[in-house]
Scaffold this motif. Sequence first.
Motif, PDB file in Angstrom:
ATOM      1  N   ARG A  73       4.906  -2.396   8.363  1.00  0.00           N
ATOM      2  CA  ARG A  73       4.237  -3.444   7.585  1.00  0.00           C
ATOM      3  C   ARG A  73       3.001  -2.911   6.871  1.00  0.00           C
ATOM      4  N   THR A  77       2.455  -3.172   2.801  1.00  0.00           N
ATOM      5  CA  THR A  77       1.348  -3.911   2.203  1.00  0.00           C
ATOM      6  C   THR A  77       0.349  -2.991   1.510  1.00  0.00           C
ATOM      7  N   SER A  78       0.065  -1.828   2.103  1.00  0.00           N
ATOM      8  CA  SER A  78      -0.934  -0.934   1.522  1.00  0.00           C
ATOM      9  C   SER A  78      -0.495  -0.364   0.183  1.00  0.00           C
ATOM     10  N   ALA A  80       1.966  -1.805  -1.744  1.00  0.00           N
ATOM     11  CA  ALA A  80       2.604  -2.858  -2.547  1.00  0.00           C
ATOM     12  C   ALA A  80       4.073  -2.545  -2.799  1.00  0.00           C
ATOM     13  N   THR A  83       6.926  -7.144  -3.146  1.00  0.00           N
ATOM     14  CA  THR A  83       6.158  -8.322  -3.550  1.00  0.00           C
ATOM     15  C   THR A  83       7.097  -9.524  -3.658  1.00  0.00           C
ATOM     16  N   THR A 348      -1.323  -9.266  -5.397  1.00  0.00           N
ATOM     17  CA  THR A 348      -0.529  -8.056  -5.492  1.00  0.00           C
ATOM     18  C   THR A 348      -1.061  -7.133  -6.572  1.00  0.00           C
ATOM     19  N   ARG A 351      -4.127  -5.397  -5.322  1.00  0.00           N
ATOM     20  CA  ARG A 351      -3.802  -4.369  -4.348  1.00  0.00           C
ATOM     21  C   ARG A 351      -3.295  -3.112  -5.049  1.00  0.00           C
TER      22      ARG A 351
END
Length: 458
Positions: A73, A77-78, A80, A83, A348, A351
């Motif tokens: 995860r 997330t880090s 991207a 999305t 997003t 990020r």
Amino acid sequence: MACNSSGCESGCYDREKDNGSKIVEDAVAGGGNQESVCVKCKCNEPMTFGDGGSDDGRFCAECFRNNVFGKFRLAVTSHAMITPSDNVLVAFSGGSSSRVALQFVHELQIKALKNYEASRDRSLPVFGVGVAFVDETAAFPALSTEMVDAIEWIRSTVSSLSPPAKDLHVVPVESVFGSDSLDARDRLVKLLDSVPDDTGKEDLLLHLKMLTLQKIASENGYNRLVVGSCTSRIASHVLSATVKGRGYSLSADIQHVDARWKVPIVLPLRDCVRLEITRLCLLDGLKTVELACRSQCGINDLVSSFVALLQEENPSRECTIVRTAAKLTPFYFNKIPETDDSNVPMATQRRLKRFNIKYDGSMTTEAFCPICNGPLNRSDSSGLDTFEECLESDVLYAACCSSCRFQILPEDGSSLEQFSSYLPDHMISQVKHQKVNSQAYLREKIKDCLLLDDEEVV
């Protein structure tokens, strides 16, 4: 389970170190009775897998699974990788790594669906998921029976991961040669037979599989390709690529994101070692199938055996290899391209911009090897500048990297000409396009020394 790496972004090493120190203190104070509890939650009984791992019997089932999923995860997330507006294609081979990647992507999709149904405005859509399997029967006719059984098992596995439903794409590897299946299979067999080196043949087939996955993704509207390469696989690739002389392009292959392809490739399991993934499959009852579609006498197999031996002697060796190679400067395409699409949430986009700051000063390249798609430096592709009217095979030789010239391309001219005639049209068009770009680059460099049409020589 920690990756034994102080540089891991998930912080699992520091947390485990703190927990370990607390366990030692409690054990001293309480007579050493803490050995039968999980070192993380301090309440559940730890799991014992009996595989000889250094941390076997330290974590309970829940903490172990949460730790592995946390690495996945964090990578997603880090960087991207996925999305809400994406349509994700998971490359599924049936092995443990791709099985865990498919399971984790499925769990992310379930969570996104629950959030969507619980939301009032339902502004964030649920990303789509598809599964792709590349049939290699044409390259390995002896495995035709096992391949049929594996495809039936894959269909059953994918159908069980619903809702949401996931489309399964089973495509033969020879599909990159054209729509005529008989002619495509014949070209594939002749192409592989024309490669004398076992390692070169294996690497060429691997690239053809990637072209097949890209074909599936582009034709079915996917904008992400999830590949389940783990730390162990990447560590072996680091050493094998170094042995083959692919040091210049190495940093492009080991990052979390590889957007040199039409559909960007993401590696969410990059920070998980194979032992963790194998344990998770046993813990969750995830069935796998392994097809012997790999040479046992090439460089790749030799390096994999060597890395496995190093890992037995030192459980952090694979992480050390990957962490050391990660110090290489990445290329400009090792990130998800920024977008101004209104369908992409602002969180997003922020990020993406925050992560892309890390890639300031990244390496650039204008040429790629038509065989392995590895980035080329200017010296490798300078040979194209001298070709005007010549054979297609000569242009192919000049456009390839030094590793592919040595391991894949035939030595004599007639065999090389036949080899180039068997290649997929995509590779040939890439060679021609690269030649035009190289000549344009050369003209741009010497334009100040060229005479205009109305100028005379003094």
